[in-house]
Design an enzyme around this catalytic site. Structure first.
Site, short mmCIF file in Angstrom:
data_model
loop_
_atom_site.label_atom_id
_atom_site.label_comp_id
_atom_site.label_asym_id
_atom_site.label_seq_id
_atom_site.Cartn_x
_atom_site.Cartn_y
_atom_site.Cartn_z
N ASP A 13 116.38 -5.88 65.64
CA ASP A 13 116.59 -6.08 64.14
C ASP A 13 116.83 -7.62 63.77
O ASP A 13 117.61 -8.03 64.65
CB ASP A 13 117.79 -5.03 63.72
N HIS A 30 109.00 -12.46 62.65
CA HIS A 30 108.33 -11.34 63.50
C HIS A 30 107.70 -11.83 64.65
O HIS A 30 107.76 -11.55 65.68
CB HIS A 30 107.45 -10.62 62.56
N LEU A 124 109.31 1.08 85.79
CA LEU A 124 109.96 1.42 84.25
C LEU A 124 109.17 2.17 83.33
O LEU A 124 108.16 1.94 83.26
CB LEU A 124 110.22 -0.08 83.70
C1 IPE Z 1 115.08 -0.48 62.17
O1 IPE Z 1 115.42 -1.73 61.22
C2 IPE Z 1 113.53 -0.37 62.48
C3 IPE Z 1 113.19 -1.34 63.49
C4 IPE Z 1 113.96 -2.11 64.03
C5 IPE Z 1 111.86 -1.02 63.88
P1 IPE Z 1 115.34 -1.75 59.81
O2 IPE Z 1 115.59 -3.11 59.62
O3 IPE Z 1 114.03 -1.21 59.18
O4 IPE Z 1 116.72 -0.95 59.40
P2 IPE Z 1 117.40 -0.84 58.09
O5 IPE Z 1 116.31 -0.73 57.00
O6 IPE Z 1 118.39 -2.03 58.22
O7 IPE Z 1 118.22 0.31 58.20
C1 IPE Z 2 113.06 -6.05 62.69
O1 IPE Z 2 113.53 -7.02 61.91
C2 IPE Z 2 111.78 -5.74 62.85
C3 IPE Z 2 111.15 -4.47 62.15
C4 IPE Z 2 112.02 -3.69 61.35
C5 IPE Z 2 109.86 -4.31 62.04
P1 IPE Z 2 113.59 -7.12 60.19
O2 IPE Z 2 112.17 -7.14 59.74
O3 IPE Z 2 114.10 -5.53 59.89
O4 IPE Z 2 114.46 -8.07 59.98
P2 IPE Z 2 115.78 -8.28 58.82
O5 IPE Z 2 116.56 -6.89 59.20
O6 IPE Z 2 115.11 -7.97 57.45
O7 IPE Z 2 116.51 -9.57 59.14
MG MG Z 3 116.15 -5.08 59.54
#
Ligand code: IPE
Ligand code: IPE
Ligand code: MG
Length: 252
Positions: A13, A30, A124
């Protein structure tokens, strides 16, 4: 001594916030985020983990803007194309957990191709949780059970066999980057007794050195599974609990 941490799951995240801090569009985060995945997979192999499950796209992530979703799919495609060679070379067994049905046919074909080519690998067990939801996985398992054994109550043993990738088993450690302390519908069943580790480091800044340090640190934790010592595992603890429960039931 048997290793305590066999299966690690990671909520990768913070890509968006990482980009925002740098006044860049979310997709930039990303791109950086996906560029470090390979090195974390390599570290997991080096550490001789049995399984690594990475959360790449949740069933809830469909609520994001369409262009971000499309970019994420494109990045996954690019990543898999690039990494497929390393997956095979490093004896990694790759699988996507989640529903790949709605993905475009090229991406689906690529996923199936890598899954097939790596199916016999003995190293793995790498899973990409893509279009994944923990509740959906549980519902899918229960619905499969209803089809297989109509009218018979489902047990934990049935459930464990009906998950998307039963062979990876319980999660021993779940790491979430970027500071939020929640599970966000990840591996709900498998994380029942997982150790949780939250770091404020955002995913694009996460390194294999940090990863190794976290595992070392968590290896030192006491995992008691409801008992009083650190010697068992969840299954053993549940067996003892059952025996004791029956004994105590008989005495009153
Ligand atoms: C969880 O992250 C999903 C992934 C990392 C793929 P999110 O950014 O979607 O989660 P929330 O919305 O903060 O709970
Ligand atoms: C995690 O990073 C990747 C996915 C959920 C696909 P985020 O896109 O959720 O990044 P933040 O949480 O908005 O910073
Ligand atoms: Mg996120």
């Amino acid at each position: 001594m048997e290793k305590k941490i066999k299966h690690v799951a990671i909520i990768m995240d913070g890509n968006g916030r990482w980009a925002k801090q740098r006044f860049r569009p979310r997709i930039w985060g990303h791109i950086r985020g996906s560029s470090i995945v390979g090195s974390i997979v390599e570290a997991a192999s080096d550490l001789e983990l049995q399984a690594l499950t990475l959360y790449a796209f949740s069933t809830e992530n469909w609520s994001r803007p369409e262009d971000e979703i499309r970019s994420l799919f494109k990045l996954l495609h690019k990543f898999l194309k690039k990494e497929s060679v390393n997956i095979i070379k490093n004896n990694i067994q790759f699988k996507v957990v989640g529903n790949i049905e709605p993905l475009d046919s090229n991406l689906k074909a690529l996923i199936t191709d890598i899954e097939n080519k790596s199916a016999k690998a003995s190293g793995l067990k790498l899973s990409f949780a893509f279009n994944y939801g923990g509740r959906q996985e549980i519902l899918d398992a229960v619905n499969k059970h209803i089809q297989l054994k109509p009218g018979i109550a489902i047990t934990e043993i049935d459930m464990n066999k009906l998950l998307y990738r039963p062979e990876v088993g319980e999660v021993d450690l779940m790491i979430r980057t970027a500071g939020d302390q929640r599970i966000s519908n990840f591996l709900l069943w498998q994380m029942a007794y997982a150790e949780l580790y939250f770091t404020t480091v955002k995913w694009p800044d996460f390194t294999n050195i940090m990863f190794k340090k976290i595992i070392e640190e968590v290896e030192k934790r006491d995992r008691r599974f409801g008992g009083l010592d650190n010697s068992g595992n969840l299954q053993a603890s549940q067996e003892v609990a059952k025996i004791n429960l029956n004994k105590l039931k008989d005495t009153h």
